[in-house]
Design a protein around this motif. Structure first.
Motif, PDB file in Angstrom:
ATOM      1  N   THR A 182       0.841  -1.195   0.000  1.00 50.64           N
ATOM      2  CA  THR A 182       0.000   0.000   0.000  1.00 50.64           C
ATOM      3  C   THR A 182       0.880   1.250   0.000  1.00 50.64           C
ATOM      4  OG1 THR A 182      -0.186  -0.117   2.410  1.00 50.64           O
ATOM      5  CG2 THR A 182      -1.942  -1.162   1.103  1.00 50.64           C
ATOM      6  N   PRO A 183       0.313   2.437  -0.255  1.00 50.72           N
ATOM      7  CA  PRO A 183       1.136   3.628  -0.509  1.00 50.72           C
ATOM      8  C   PRO A 183       2.127   3.958   0.609  1.00 50.72           C
ATOM      9  CG  PRO A 183      -1.104   4.034  -1.200  1.00 50.72           C
ATOM     10  CD  PRO A 183      -1.115   2.710  -0.482  1.00 50.72           C
ATOM     11  N   PHE A 184       3.365   4.208   0.177  1.00 52.32           N
ATOM     12  CA  PHE A 184       4.446   4.576   1.094  1.00 52.32           C
ATOM     13  C   PHE A 184       5.048   5.918   0.689  1.00 52.32           C
ATOM     14  CE2 PHE A 184       5.769   1.644  -2.237  1.00 52.32           C
ATOM     15  CZ  PHE A 184       6.698   2.408  -2.928  1.00 52.32           C
ATOM     16  N   TYR A 185       4.345   6.657  -0.185  1.00 50.11           N
ATOM     17  CA  TYR A 185       4.854   7.919  -0.708  1.00 50.11           C
ATOM     18  C   TYR A 185       4.725   9.036   0.335  1.00 50.11           C
ATOM     19  CZ  TYR A 185       3.462   4.971  -4.633  1.00 50.11           C
ATOM     20  OH  TYR A 185       3.263   3.901  -5.469  1.00 50.11           O
ATOM     21  N   ARG A 186       5.373  10.163   0.052  1.00 54.68           N
ATOM     22  CA  ARG A 186       5.250  11.314   0.948  1.00 54.68           C
ATOM     23  C   ARG A 186       3.784  11.707   1.069  1.00 54.68           C
ATOM     24  NH1 ARG A 186       9.490  14.295   2.904  1.00 54.68           N
ATOM     25  NH2 ARG A 186      11.563  13.616   2.162  1.00 54.68           N
ATOM     26  N   SER A 187       3.350  11.895   2.312  1.00 50.22           N
ATOM     27  CA  SER A 187       1.924  12.096   2.569  1.00 50.22           C
ATOM     28  C   SER A 187       1.725  12.666   3.962  1.00 50.22           C
ATOM     29  CB  SER A 187       1.191  10.748   2.469  1.00 50.22           C
ATOM     30  OG  SER A 187      -0.092  10.814   3.029  1.00 50.22           O
ATOM     31  N   PRO A 188       0.717  13.528   4.139  1.00 49.04           N
ATOM     32  CA  PRO A 188       0.354  13.972   5.499  1.00 49.04           C
ATOM     33  C   PRO A 188      -0.305  12.871   6.322  1.00 49.04           C
ATOM     34  CG  PRO A 188      -0.480  15.485   3.816  1.00 49.04           C
ATOM     35  CD  PRO A 188      -0.037  14.245   3.104  1.00 49.04           C
TER      36      PRO A 188
END
Length: 533
Positions: free
Chosen positions: A56-62
């Protein structure tokens, strides 16, 4: 017989919910899973017998929606590591014979994405706002939302900004929807695909694949009386296919979306190694699901009809037959999935407790005999059930918008070892995980189940090994029928029987290859499945 299909055609894929798989970074007080944690536990997936993992998403995110609100698609959030950690994970997985699929979130960005921040600063009518769906409000002073659409997470799908315009967000207000009619959006995502393909990923799971385009008019949704109760239905629960068929949905399944996937297919085919993409498409029918996997579009689409099927031989037979028929028109193979990070875990859906676990094993054995690929959700190999997370510990954005429990109960971090939380989820300092684990999970840890030949973990390992030995290279031709309360699946020279009734049933003649539970006296007990040849 050796299969001539690409690797993904009949793969078993294991979903890793990155926050809850394993905490490998030495960040005091963290308790959140990360990329080094996944890398350290990859031998578990190799030993389980899966072919690939989807992360699942591991990108830069708040982290307003735990990574599905992306601020930078081409970097790793420091919460999970960095690009070097990802490269290490990918290389280690490949060394172990595992493919890696990453999550792509093209329907919306985070409100902290540089594009959305520029849109807020630029104002109405600007090219920056044209990347999103900003509109004037209704009413004399524009104080009413532009249309009557509801957010999947509850409440209106529109939020007003200080200059008076509104922006569309089909999910949380921190997740503004992109306007895919703007060519800049498609160009940006082609760049994202190439960024990760160049690093060596094997495929993509496409979030909300059916939602990129909306009807251009953004008209009101027609809500017939009989379907008003479905308004704002949570993504966290499987939808009735009948209910969805009745609904007018101008925000989903627009024909233009298929041009996006034709473009992506061409990009994927430029790279060696059978790179692939699988759609999360909550479509109204099996036929419309199959439109996403035509030969020039995506390779697979999740079969949510199977996930939403109740414990019933007749219902299982119907969804198997209709799913196989639908994908045949697209010259593709079906997928099968029972649980994921958005729905109640299937043993709980099947009644919970010992009966739910037994039914879960039986449904899994039926699924693994079917043609195509199977997707497993982390923890199902341990027999984990849905957890009733205390209100003060809930973190799902749908909880804060609706007051409903949401999806936290299927996202509780995995138990690896030990007799008390955090069950080896993180380091030796005893840091508790981001969602609390139950106190009665000691018998469900990987460590405990490895020592028990009758455990759910041992069952999954056997089932995956037998699947590989029995069905690799076997033709797809499959039939499914209900004989009273027994589901009977026939594929090649193997017969699969699943007893969904409350009385024992007879077993067909043949050698028992595997069963989901004991077969005392040569009969098939309730809530039990078996393969025979």
């Amino acid at each position: 017989m050796t299969s001539t299909h690409p690797w993904w055609y009949d793969a078993v894929v294991y979903q890793v919910y990155v926050r809850s798989f394993a905490d490998g970074m030495p960040v005091p007080g963290d308790g959140i899973g990360d990329l080094p944690g996944i890398t350290a536990r990859l031998p578990h997936l190799r030993d389980l017998g899966v072919d690939a993992l989807w992360i699942t998403p591991f990108y830069r995110s708040p982290q307003k929606d735990h990574g599905y609100d992306v601020a930078d698609y081409e970097d790793v959030d420091p919460l999970f590591g960095d690009l070097a950690d990802f490269d290490t994970l990918l290389a280690t997985a490949h060394e172990l014979g595992l493919r890696v699929i990453v999550d792509l979130v093209p329907n919306h960005t985070s409100d902290q994405h540089v594009w959305f921040q520029a849109a807020l600063a630029a104002g109405p009518g600007s090219p920056e706002r044209a990347r999103y769906l900003f509109r004037e409000g209704k009413g004399a002073d524009g104080s009413e939302p532009p249309n009557n659409w509801s957010s999947i997470f509850g409440g209106p799908a529109w939020t007003r900004v200080p200059d008076g315009q509104w922006y569309l967000h089909l999910f949380d207000s921190s997740q503004p929807d992109l306007d895919w009619r703007n060519p800049e959006v498609g160009d940006m995502f082609e760049g994202v695909l190439r960024f990760w393909l160049d690093r060596g990923v094997d495929g993509f799971r496409v979030d909300v694949a059916h939602g990129l385009y909306k009807e251009a008019s953004l008209r009101d949704q027609v809500l017939p009386k009989e379907t008003k109760k479905a308004k704002g239905k949570k993504k966290s629960q499987p939808e009735s296919m009948v209910e969805r068929t009745l609904r007018d949905e101008p925000m989903w399944e627009q024909p233009e979306v298929h041009d996006v996937y034709r473009r992506w297919r061409k990009v994927l085919e430029e790279y060696p190694g059978d790179r692939m993409a699988v759609a999360e498409a909550w479509t109204q029918t099996a036929g419309s699901m199959a439109e996403f996997i035509r030969p020039d579009e995506l390779h697979q689409a999740f079969n949510f009809g199977w996930l939403g099927t109740p414990w019933s031989a007749a219902d299982f037979a119907e969804v198997i037959t209709s799913s196989i028929a639908a994908v045949a028109t697209a010259e593709a193979a079906p997928t099968w999935v029972l649980s994921n990070h958005d729905v109640v875990r299937h043993p709980t859906r099947y009644g919970g407790g010992p009966a739910g676990i037994a039914r879960g094993r039986a449904a899994t054995l039926a699924m693994l005999a079917l043609p195509g690929s199977a997707y497993l959700y982390q923890g199902e190999e341990l027999g984990l059930e849905q957890v009733d997370v205390p209100p003060e510990a809930r973190q799902d954005p749908s909880w804060f918008r609706t007051g409903q429990p949401g999806r936290d109960g299927c996202r509780v971090p995995l138990p690896w070892s030990g007799s008390a939380p955090p069950y080896g989820f993180g380091g030796a300092d005893g840091t508790q995980p981001w969602i609390p684990q139950p106190d009665d999970w000691a018998g469900l840890t990987v460590e405990a189940q490895q020592a028990d030949p009758d455990s759910t973990l041992a069952f999954y390992r056997r089932a995956l090994a037998v699947r590989r030995a029995v069905f690799k290279g076997v033709p797809d031709a499959t039939t499914a029928a209900a004989e009273d309360d027994v589901l009977v699946i026939r594929r090649g020279d193997v017969t699969v029987v699943v007893n969904t009734g409350d009385r024992p049933a007879g077993l067909p003649d043949g050698e028992v290859l595997i069963s989901s539970g004991p077969l005392p006296g040569g009969v098939l007990p309730p809530d039990t499945a078996a393969w025979l040849r």
